[in-house]
Design a protein around this motif. Structure first.
Motif, PDB file in Angstrom:
ATOM      1  N   HIS A  26    -123.186  -2.701 -24.085  1.00  0.00           N
ATOM      2  CA  HIS A  26    -123.536  -4.125 -24.072  1.00  0.00           C
ATOM      3  C   HIS A  26    -122.317  -5.031 -24.166  1.00  0.00           C
ATOM      4  CE1 HIS A  26    -127.882  -3.243 -25.597  1.00  0.00           C
ATOM      5  NE2 HIS A  26    -127.691  -2.875 -24.345  1.00  0.00           N
ATOM      6  N   ALA A  27    -121.133  -4.445 -24.283  1.00  0.00           N
ATOM      7  CA  ALA A  27    -119.902  -5.234 -24.348  1.00  0.00           C
ATOM      8  C   ALA A  27    -118.788  -4.461 -23.666  1.00  0.00           C
ATOM      9  CB  ALA A  27    -119.523  -5.526 -25.799  1.00  0.00           C
ATOM     10  N   GLU A  28    -117.911  -5.191 -23.020  1.00  0.00           N
ATOM     11  CA  GLU A  28    -116.757  -4.576 -22.375  1.00  0.00           C
ATOM     12  C   GLU A  28    -115.646  -4.393 -23.388  1.00  0.00           C
ATOM     13  OE1 GLU A  28    -117.349  -7.197 -18.475  1.00  0.00           O
ATOM     14  OE2 GLU A  28    -115.629  -5.845 -18.391  1.00  0.00           O
ATOM     15  N   LEU A  29    -114.839  -3.393 -23.132  1.00  0.00           N
ATOM     16  CA  LEU A  29    -113.722  -3.053 -23.995  1.00  0.00           C
ATOM     17  C   LEU A  29    -112.433  -3.304 -23.229  1.00  0.00           C
ATOM     18  CD1 LEU A  29    -113.029  -1.630 -26.727  1.00  0.00           C
ATOM     19  CD2 LEU A  29    -113.072   0.513 -25.464  1.00  0.00           C
ATOM     20  N   SER A  30    -111.585  -4.185 -23.760  1.00  0.00           N
ATOM     21  CA  SER A  30    -110.307  -4.430 -23.092  1.00  0.00           C
ATOM     22  C   SER A  30    -109.384  -3.230 -23.318  1.00  0.00           C
ATOM     23  CB  SER A  30    -109.651  -5.696 -23.643  1.00  0.00           C
ATOM     24  OG  SER A  30    -109.176  -5.472 -24.971  1.00  0.00           O
ATOM     25  N   ILE A  31    -108.348  -3.140 -22.526  1.00  0.00           N
ATOM     26  CA  ILE A  31    -107.377  -2.059 -22.686  1.00  0.00           C
ATOM     27  C   ILE A  31    -106.733  -2.141 -24.067  1.00  0.00           C
ATOM     28  CG2 ILE A  31    -105.193  -1.103 -21.836  1.00  0.00           C
ATOM     29  CD1 ILE A  31    -107.566  -0.538 -20.003  1.00  0.00           C
ATOM     30  N   ARG A  32    -106.436  -3.345 -24.499  1.00  0.00           N
ATOM     31  CA  ARG A  32    -105.842  -3.529 -25.835  1.00  0.00           C
ATOM     32  C   ARG A  32    -106.802  -3.054 -26.914  1.00  0.00           C
ATOM     33  NH1 ARG A  32    -105.788  -6.744 -30.075  1.00  0.00           N
ATOM     34  NH2 ARG A  32    -103.848  -7.198 -31.158  1.00  0.00           N
ATOM     35  N   SER A  33    -108.068  -3.448 -26.813  1.00  0.00           N
ATOM     36  CA  SER A  33    -109.064  -3.029 -27.800  1.00  0.00           C
ATOM     37  C   SER A  33    -109.227  -1.510 -27.794  1.00  0.00           C
ATOM     38  CB  SER A  33    -110.411  -3.699 -27.522  1.00  0.00           C
ATOM     39  OG  SER A  33    -110.311  -5.095 -27.635  1.00  0.00           O
ATOM     40  N   LEU A  34    -109.222  -0.926 -26.608  1.00  0.00           N
ATOM     41  CA  LEU A  34    -109.310   0.524 -26.487  1.00  0.00           C
ATOM     42  C   LEU A  34    -108.154   1.186 -27.229  1.00  0.00           C
ATOM     43  CD1 LEU A  34    -110.427   3.163 -25.188  1.00  0.00           C
ATOM     44  CD2 LEU A  34    -108.976   2.641 -23.234  1.00  0.00           C
ATOM     45  N   ALA A  35    -106.947   0.679 -27.019  1.00  0.00           N
ATOM     46  CA  ALA A  35    -105.766   1.245 -27.677  1.00  0.00           C
ATOM     47  C   ALA A  35    -105.868   1.130 -29.195  1.00  0.00           C
ATOM     48  CB  ALA A  35    -104.505   0.559 -27.165  1.00  0.00           C
ATOM     49  N   VAL A  36    -106.338  -0.008 -29.687  1.00  0.00           N
ATOM     50  CA  VAL A  36    -106.473  -0.216 -31.133  1.00  0.00           C
ATOM     51  C   VAL A  36    -107.503   0.747 -31.720  1.00  0.00           C
ATOM     52  CG1 VAL A  36    -107.237  -1.864 -32.898  1.00  0.00           C
ATOM     53  CG2 VAL A  36    -105.674  -2.609 -31.094  1.00  0.00           C
ATOM     54  N   MET A  37    -108.654   0.896 -31.052  1.00  0.00           N
ATOM     55  CA  MET A  37    -109.692   1.794 -31.570  1.00  0.00           C
ATOM     56  C   MET A  37    -109.228   3.244 -31.549  1.00  0.00           C
ATOM     57  SD  MET A  37    -113.406   0.439 -30.576  1.00  0.00           S
ATOM     58  CE  MET A  37    -113.749  -1.304 -30.491  1.00  0.00           C
ATOM     59  N   CYS A  38    -108.562   3.637 -30.474  1.00  0.00           N
ATOM     60  CA  CYS A  38    -108.061   5.010 -30.397  1.00  0.00           C
ATOM     61  C   CYS A  38    -107.014   5.265 -31.477  1.00  0.00           C
ATOM     62  CB  CYS A  38    -107.510   5.308 -29.013  1.00  0.00           C
ATOM     63  SG  CYS A  38    -108.820   5.542 -27.793  1.00  0.00           S
TER      64      CYS A  38
END
Length: 82
Positions: free
Chosen positions: A51-63
């Motif tokens: 239901h929400a898109e994940l930016s590349i930056r957000s992906l990097a932070v979560m990983c």
């Protein structure tokens, strides 16, 4: 009035599913990932269910919060080169 979600591309939905699977496999709850990453739990849940898109930056932070390379999501999402 309920919230309406626009349909996201299948790859985005698949990324969310992979994130959830990996998070759960590592023993993280949504709350613990939220605490480690600084993102609200509601956002993480929305990403995981598509239901929400994940930016590349957000992906990097979560990983990083999970102790992973973001490349693992590309391999798990069916990328033929992974």
């Amino acid at each position: 009035m309920g919230q309406t979600f626009r349909e996201l591309p299948p790859l985005i939905v698949e990324f969310g599913e992979c994130l959830r699977s990996i998070r759960q496999g590592l023993g993280y709850t949504v709350a613990s990932l939220a605490s480690a990453s600084g993102f609200p739990g509601e956002y993480i849940e929305a990403v995981e269910v598509g239901h929400a898109e994940l930016s590349i930056r957000s992906l990097a932070v979560m990983c990083e919060a999970l102790g992973l390379s973001s490349a693992i999501l590309f391999r798990k999402s069916g990328n033929p080169s992974g």
